[in-house]
Design a protein around this motif. Structure first.
Motif, short mmCIF file in Angstrom:
data_model
loop_
_atom_site.label_atom_id
_atom_site.label_comp_id
_atom_site.label_asym_id
_atom_site.label_seq_id
_atom_site.Cartn_x
_atom_site.Cartn_y
_atom_site.Cartn_z
N GLY A 133 0.80 -1.21 0.00
CA GLY A 133 0.00 0.00 0.00
C GLY A 133 0.83 1.26 0.00
N ARG A 134 2.13 1.12 0.15
CA ARG A 134 2.99 2.30 0.26
C ARG A 134 4.18 2.17 -0.67
NH1 ARG A 134 3.08 1.64 6.77
NH2 ARG A 134 0.84 1.89 7.09
N LEU A 135 3.89 2.17 -1.96
CA LEU A 135 4.96 1.97 -2.95
C LEU A 135 5.13 3.21 -3.80
CD1 LEU A 135 4.33 -1.65 -4.23
CD2 LEU A 135 6.06 -0.83 -2.64
N GLY A 136 6.37 3.57 -4.03
CA GLY A 136 6.63 4.58 -5.03
C GLY A 136 6.46 3.95 -6.39
N PRO A 137 6.62 4.73 -7.45
CA PRO A 137 6.50 4.17 -8.79
C PRO A 137 7.58 3.11 -9.01
CG PRO A 137 6.66 6.57 -8.85
CD PRO A 137 6.92 6.15 -7.44
N LEU A 138 7.19 2.03 -9.62
CA LEU A 138 8.12 0.95 -9.91
C LEU A 138 8.71 1.11 -11.30
CD1 LEU A 138 6.13 -2.10 -8.51
CD2 LEU A 138 7.68 -0.55 -7.33
N ALA A 139 9.73 0.30 -11.58
CA ALA A 139 10.36 0.34 -12.89
C ALA A 139 9.43 -0.23 -13.97
CB ALA A 139 11.66 -0.47 -12.85
N PHE A 140 9.73 0.15 -15.21
CA PHE A 140 8.99 -0.38 -16.36
C PHE A 140 7.48 -0.20 -16.16
CE2 PHE A 140 12.96 -2.82 -15.88
CZ PHE A 140 13.59 -2.44 -17.06
N ASP A 141 6.70 -1.20 -16.58
CA ASP A 141 5.25 -1.15 -16.39
C ASP A 141 4.84 -1.97 -15.18
OD1 ASP A 141 5.93 -3.57 -17.42
OD2 ASP A 141 4.57 -3.51 -19.14
N HIS A 142 5.75 -2.09 -14.20
CA HIS A 142 5.48 -2.99 -13.10
C HIS A 142 4.38 -2.50 -12.17
CE1 HIS A 142 9.52 -5.34 -13.55
NE2 HIS A 142 8.84 -5.26 -14.65
N ASP A 143 4.10 -1.20 -12.18
CA ASP A 143 2.95 -0.73 -11.41
C ASP A 143 1.66 -1.35 -11.95
OD1 ASP A 143 4.11 1.30 -9.57
OD2 ASP A 143 4.75 2.19 -11.45
#
Lengths: 244, 244
Positions: A133-143
């Motif tokens: 619930g507390r994630l910054g943007p991930l690499a690539f399209d992993h979000d």
DNA sequence: TAAATAGTGTCTCTAAGACAATATAGA
DNA sequence: TCTATATTGTCTTAGAGACACTATTTA
């Protein structure tokens, strides 16, 4: 793959497709949904966090590659990994999803019980659990992959017995309820949850020996194991169809 | 795709992966589930029937390739295809699923209303509809893909409004019920089905004009259109959890 | 004792299953 | 008329939601 190849198509002439797997590995920790991420040490997205994954080897299926990566990243022993829940999610194939080359990635979702911090067996040097619930943007399209994985897992809790995959071999009904509440982000009524689970044949089976276990300072709870059932009929619908 | 490539990995050095799409295109015809197949004109599996499909082009996503193939194989006009239901199913990647080379195939399921026989726009020279219940063995692993697609569609009828994708723009509730009965292979109680569909906001909307249509010699039925809803809460569960 | 968690029992209400009865068409 | 399909209505029952109450532990 049965139609004729496009005019003049020669698999070696084009820039080839690389095929990879990406894993969304979930666990429930301290009443929060957690996901296993690895820190990227190279460009692109150096310093960002990403889903673990890797190339599908020339003689591997994507499923085999996913299980291999799961073992490497979690650092579990060989005999523990086959019992983990691993399911194919979907495939991501946008042409520019990786700036370096054309990469088609088959995404998998894995559910594991609460594990110790990973001690990287392979590439997992910088791997750790993150609160989903507390994630910054991930690499690539992993979000996007991660969001799809969460949606899938949440939906499958409704009509499968999958929740036990988050639990250790023996668990209390309270722990099982915690899984539902954590993944769905809702509170459930304990008596009603209990009635539903016990009324579904094969969802859980009571551990006969009267050993019990405490969760803190209340009454000890009876222990259960996962049963043989996989489907939930009728389903255990989440309240009001919220999707977190 | 974020982990380091295997030691000495060079995408051009290995036999490359080919990436294709395979389509399970379903329709309901004369109360039977039908699927669109193409006859193979070349080895391997020459003379066998196969799911339509083809290569993903270098600048295409798999979804784009699937929609392109769907248009080619059905012979529909450009403006009709975008409204068809097309969803990714899963990816098949066993190393030897195609004896010629390493082919990873992203499978899609498409639902279309009853269409005329395809007049092949492209490779679909030998394309036709087959009763999904009376099929010989298909080429490659397409039996497995088709079975997976049927299972997915049957399951999604329970908790989505997908059934309308099999119907023409205006349809009767009897026709909608036929879709459920055909895909599930069961008989449903008409009054109860009607009550359920009408009680779900946004599943169907009545066509106001009193025009009606006859299905044979009984009373004409009121016409409906697909509504805006996509999910079915609570779901319309198939009786006894049979899976055909 | 109080607080916390586990477990039981009960009432209500929604919605699904079964099915009778009525309505409107063609033969 | 008879037959076939569409549509409405009613009764029953399974199961979910709400919640009161009891049981067993630690502090």
């Amino acid at each position: 793959m049965n139609a004729a190849a496009p005019q003049g198509y020669d698999p070696h002439a084009f820039e080839p497709f690389a095929v990879t797997v990406d894993l969304a590995v979930f666990t429930v920790r301290e009443s929060r949904l957690h996901v296993l991420l690895v820190e990227r040490g190279e460009e692109p997205y150096k310093g960002h966090w990403a889903l673990p994954g890797g190339f599908v080897l020339p003689r591997e299926s994507a499923g085999t590659a996913a299980r291999r990566e799961l073992a490497e990243e979690t650092g579990l022993t060989e005999d523990a990994v086959p019992s983990l829940h691993l399911e194919q999610l979907r495939t991501y194939s946008e042409p520019d999803r990786d700036p370096r080359m054309r990469v088609v990635s088959v995404a998998y979702a894995a559910l594991v019980p609460d594990l110790p911090e990973p001690r990287g067996g392979g590439d997992a040097a910088g791997a750790r659990w993150w609160d989903a619930g507390r994630l910054g943007p991930l690499a690539f399209d992993h979000d996007v992959i991660l969001a799809d994985a969460r949606a899938r897992i949440g939906a499958k809790l409704e009509y499968t017995c999958l929740a036990t995959a988050f639990c250790p071999p023996e668990f209390t009904l309270g722990e099982l309820q915690q899984v539902y509440e954590t993944v769905w982000g809702v509170e459930l009524d304990r008596p009603n949850f209990r009635r539903k689970v016990l009324a579904t044949p094969g969802f859980v089976q009571a551990v006969e020996g009267p050993p019990r276990r405490t969760g803190g300072r209340g009454k000890p709870a009876a222990l259960h194991r996962a049963g043989a059932a996989t489907a939930l009929h009728p389903p255990l619908l989440r309240p009001e169809g919220r999707s977190t």
